[in-house]
Design an enzyme around this catalytic site. Structure first.
Site, PDB file in Angstrom:
ATOM      1  CE1 TYR A  14      -3.429   2.802   0.770  1.00 31.51           C
ATOM      2  CE2 TYR A  14      -2.132   3.255   2.732  1.00 31.51           C
ATOM      3  CZ  TYR A  14      -3.142   3.611   1.856  1.00 31.51           C
ATOM      4  OH  TYR A  14      -3.845   4.771   2.059  1.00 31.51           O
ATOM      5  CE  LYS A  57      -3.184   6.191  -1.071  1.00 39.26           C
ATOM      6  NZ  LYS A  57      -4.166   7.112  -1.665  1.00 39.26           N
TER       7      LYS A  57
END
Length: 321
Positions: A143, A147
């Site tokens: 994750y 990002k």
């Protein structure tokens, strides 16, 4: 002239709060919502899509807008069942984000506010040595990597096109309707469960939902926000022990905290294969928001205890229905 805003993630925890704030101020918002997802107020103009991905056609609706606030994402999940989690995160958080940004450029959108994550910086800090917005990114999970990759690509698009990109990296967000570990914490305290967290001397930065929303709205049009990255928190860091005690007060309960040493808790969690849980409960993660304060003249408008009380009140209203 009033700006028209295209808001993704409008039915989510953060996006929904942004929508409520903008609507209360009389701003024009077009809210992107997934087909079959949570229903918004009939007064809100919506744009419905099947799934947030690279092939979506946003051109027509973006042509009406001055600002994009992009809060939709494939979020961090515990015990991810994807065979290739990084590919799954990239599909939404990188490819989908860049497709939206490119179409925003083509439509003449002026500013793109991207809600990223502190996980771009990393998973924890030594106590008293907070992350800053300009630190070298060190994401450790898929994750956070996705990002970071989205941030890098958005900055490159900004340099090539003139689109103003603003990146905001929140720490853990809490407030009315919060879920996951924060909700579990309120349940434990509300039920009077004895908890072995009475002697944890870490420091964690948190951000109240209203404080995050206030910064997002500030970044929509503040001249100094263009092409900058900001960290955001309440400006007061708490130990896990202090957070539990203050949350109990907000709930009108007594925190039953047992003074188990944090090293013992960490060892127990690691032995059970819960190293990440140990980090969240016993480790520190602090952020320095001086850049946010000084460059934007921004201060968190809501104090921690006021925000905890709002979260507790919502929890009790839902629980007592």
């Amino acid at each position: 002239m009033t700006q028209k805003v295209f808001l993704t993630g409008a039915s989510g925890f953060v996006g929904g709060a942004v929508l409520r704030r903008l609507s209360s101020e009389g701003r024009e918002v077009i809210a992107a919502v997934r087909k079959g997802g949570a229903k918004l107020s009939a007064s809100v103009r919506t744009f419905t899509f099947e799934a947030f991905e690279e092939g979506n056609d946003w051109h027509e609706v973006l042509a009406e807008c001055d600002v994009v606030i992009h809060s939709a994402a494939r979020v961090h999940v515990m015990n991810d069942t994807e065979t290739d989690p990084l590919a799954a995160f990239r599909k939404v958080n990188v490819q989908g984000t860049l497709a939206l940004a490119r179409q925003a450029i083509a439509a003449g959108v002026k500013r793109f506010v991207f809600i990223s994550s502190i996980k771009v910086n990393g998973e924890g800090t030594p106590k008293g040595k907070p992350y800053s917005a300009d630190d070298q990114p060190m994401p450790l999970d898929p994750y956070g990597v996705s990002k970071m990759e989205a941030e890098v690509a958005l900055r490159k698009l900004a340099q090539q096109s003139g689109l103003e990109v603003v990146i905001i990296r929140p720490v853990l967000v809490y407030g009315p309707g919060v879920k996951a570990n924060f909700l579990n914490m309120m349940r434990w305290l509300d039920r009077g469960v004895p908890l072995p967290f009475g002697a944890i001397d870490n420091r964690r930065s948190l951000v109240a939902l209203d404080n995050l929303v206030d910064l997002i709205v500030t970044c929509m049009d503040h001249p100094a926000a263009a092409n900058q990255t900001f960290l955001v928190s309440d400006g007061e860091d708490l130990s896990t022990t202090a957070l539990l005690r203050r949350m109990a007060i907000a709930l009108g309960k007594t925190a039953r905290l047992l003074p188990i040493p944090d090293w013992a808790l960490s060892a127990a969690a690691i032995s059970l294969g819960k190293r990440s849980l140990s980090q969240r409960l016993c480790g520190s993660l602090q952020v320095d928001i001086r850049k946010t304060r000084e460059l934007l003249g921004w201060q968190p408008p809501v104090k921690v205890d006021v925000a905890l009380l709002a979260a507790a009140k919502h929890y009790q209203e839902i629980t007592n229905k």
